[in-house]
Motif scaffolding. Structure first.
Motif, PDB file in Angstrom:
ATOM      1  N   GLY A  14       0.844  -1.181   0.000  1.00 16.53           N
ATOM      2  CA  GLY A  14       0.000   0.000   0.000  1.00 16.53           C
ATOM      3  C   GLY A  14       0.875   1.225   0.000  1.00 16.53           C
ATOM      4  N   GLY A  15       0.270   2.328  -0.283  1.00 10.61           N
ATOM      5  CA  GLY A  15       1.016   3.574  -0.359  1.00 10.61           C
ATOM      6  C   GLY A  15       0.945   4.343   0.937  1.00 10.61           C
ATOM      7  N   THR A  16       0.656   5.601   0.825  1.00 13.60           N
ATOM      8  CA  THR A  16       0.675   6.489   1.991  1.00 13.60           C
ATOM      9  C   THR A  16      -0.721   6.805   2.506  1.00 13.60           C
ATOM     10  OG1 THR A  16       0.658   8.420   0.554  1.00 13.60           O
ATOM     11  CG2 THR A  16       2.814   7.558   1.208  1.00 13.60           C
ATOM     12  N   LEU A  17      -1.732   6.160   1.940  1.00  9.81           N
ATOM     13  CA  LEU A  17      -3.113   6.339   2.397  1.00  9.81           C
ATOM     14  C   LEU A  17      -3.729   4.955   2.513  1.00  9.81           C
ATOM     15  CD1 LEU A  17      -5.552   8.192   3.018  1.00  9.81           C
ATOM     16  CD2 LEU A  17      -6.077   8.146   0.567  1.00  9.81           C
ATOM     17  N   TYR A  18      -4.137   4.590   3.722  1.00  8.86           N
ATOM     18  CA  TYR A  18      -4.710   3.267   3.945  1.00  8.86           C
ATOM     19  C   TYR A  18      -5.557   3.292   5.201  1.00  8.86           C
ATOM     20  CZ  TYR A  18      -0.459   3.270   6.696  1.00  8.86           C
ATOM     21  OH  TYR A  18       0.545   3.633   7.552  1.00  8.86           O
ATOM     22  N   MET A  19      -6.457   2.305   5.296  1.00  6.27           N
ATOM     23  CA  MET A  19      -7.392   2.242   6.414  1.00  6.27           C
ATOM     24  C   MET A  19      -7.467   0.820   6.940  1.00  6.27           C
ATOM     25  SD  MET A  19     -11.393   3.439   6.498  1.00  6.27           S
ATOM     26  CE  MET A  19     -12.056   2.044   5.609  1.00  6.27           C
ATOM     27  N   LEU A  20      -7.536   0.695   8.261  1.00  6.72           N
ATOM     28  CA  LEU A  20      -7.631  -0.602   8.917  1.00  6.72           C
ATOM     29  C   LEU A  20      -8.761  -0.568   9.934  1.00  6.72           C
ATOM     30  CD1 LEU A  20      -4.469  -0.155   8.273  1.00  6.72           C
ATOM     31  CD2 LEU A  20      -4.123  -1.935   9.937  1.00  6.72           C
ATOM     32  N   LYS A  21      -9.374  -1.728  10.153  1.00  6.38           N
ATOM     33  CA  LYS A  21     -10.266  -1.851  11.296  1.00  6.38           C
ATOM     34  C   LYS A  21      -9.391  -1.694  12.537  1.00  6.38           C
ATOM     35  CE  LYS A  21     -13.970  -4.777   9.553  1.00  6.38           C
ATOM     36  NZ  LYS A  21     -14.696  -6.054   9.733  1.00  6.38           N
ATOM     37  N   ARG A  22      -9.914  -1.025  13.553  1.00  3.40           N
ATOM     38  CA  ARG A  22      -9.132  -0.819  14.776  1.00  3.40           C
ATOM     39  C   ARG A  22      -8.661  -2.152  15.356  1.00  3.40           C
ATOM     40  NH1 ARG A  22     -10.813   1.293  19.315  1.00  3.40           N
ATOM     41  NH2 ARG A  22      -8.980   2.510  19.787  1.00  3.40           N
ATOM     42  N   GLU A  23      -9.545  -3.158  15.336  1.00  2.00           N
ATOM     43  CA  GLU A  23      -9.173  -4.461  15.904  1.00  2.00           C
ATOM     44  C   GLU A  23      -7.996  -5.084  15.159  1.00  2.00           C
ATOM     45  OE1 GLU A  23     -12.124  -7.784  14.606  1.00  2.00           O
ATOM     46  OE2 GLU A  23     -13.243  -5.901  14.560  1.00  2.00           O
ATOM     47  N   CYS A  24      -7.918  -4.873  13.862  1.00  2.00           N
ATOM     48  CA  CYS A  24      -6.789  -5.364  13.069  1.00  2.00           C
ATOM     49  C   CYS A  24      -5.511  -4.620  13.466  1.00  2.00           C
ATOM     50  CB  CYS A  24      -7.092  -5.164  11.585  1.00  2.00           C
ATOM     51  SG  CYS A  24      -5.727  -5.525  10.458  1.00  2.00           S
ATOM     52  N   TYR A  25      -5.617  -3.300  13.580  1.00  2.00           N
ATOM     53  CA  TYR A  25      -4.451  -2.483  13.937  1.00  2.00           C
ATOM     54  C   TYR A  25      -3.835  -2.968  15.257  1.00  2.00           C
ATOM     55  CZ  TYR A  25      -1.554   1.446  15.280  1.00  2.00           C
ATOM     56  OH  TYR A  25      -0.486   2.205  15.668  1.00  2.00           O
TER      57      TYR A  25
END
Length: 180
Positions: A94-105
């Motif tokens: 991925g690049g410099t913009l990405y999103m994760l579920k908090r639980e995954c993080y």
């Protein structure tokens, strides 16, 4: 607004993730510019897919101001997503913009605290190595400002590459880790 002594991007992003209260956390570099529909596209992708993590394409440009989308001088980059084996050679999940579920993080332990790492790549590599579903939104949603003296180009490349390889080392059986 959170303030702290500069301890590097990983520490700052982790502090923000711990303070966040939503179901997802989205990370972006401070010198990049999001396309107007970027947040909506991430939110819709999360709502309809149920995946744990998302990255997107980026439009790379040089200079102070992003060019026009129709005919400007820029390159489009699409990341690999969950291609773990290919990531050894080309670690672009991925690049410099990405999103994760908090639980995954939090399940993967968040960002590395060290400063001489590619924190974005290492975080997304950890997502994939842990078996979480990483999806790529197949369009550019951010202007990535390419600068010759940016932190990612000026730092020690060997040390930064080594930080990613340690994720792969953890995937090896214990008896083979010493060889790596």
């Amino acid at each position: 607004l959170l303030r702290q002594i500069n301890a590097g991007p990983g520490i700052a992003r982790d502090l923000a993730a711990r303070a966040a209260r939503g179901s997802h956390v989205l990370f972006a570099d401070d010198d990049d510019e999001l396309f107007p529909h970027a947040l909506e596209t991430f939110a819709r992708s999360a709502l309809f897919s149920g995946a744990y993590a998302f990255s997107c394409g980026l439009a790379e440009f040089r200079g102070a101001v992003p060019p026009e989308l129709d005919g400007g001088d820029y390159k489009i980059f699409l990341p690999l997503a969950s291609a773990l084996a290919a990531g050894i050679v080309y670690p672009e999940f991925g690049g410099t913009l990405y999103m994760l579920k908090r639980e995954c993080y939090f399940a993967i332990g968040g960002f590395a605290a060290e400063r001489d790492v590619d924190e974005d790549w290492e975080l997304l590599l950890n997502v994939v190595a842990a078996g979480f579903d990483l999806r790529v939104i197949p369009e550019a949603l951010v202007w990535y400002r390419s600068q010759p003296m940016s932190r990612s180009r000026a730092d020690n490349r060997f040390v930064r590459n080594r930080s990613r390889l340690r994720v792969y080392e953890k995937l090896l059986p214990p008896q083979l880790r010493e060889l790596a």
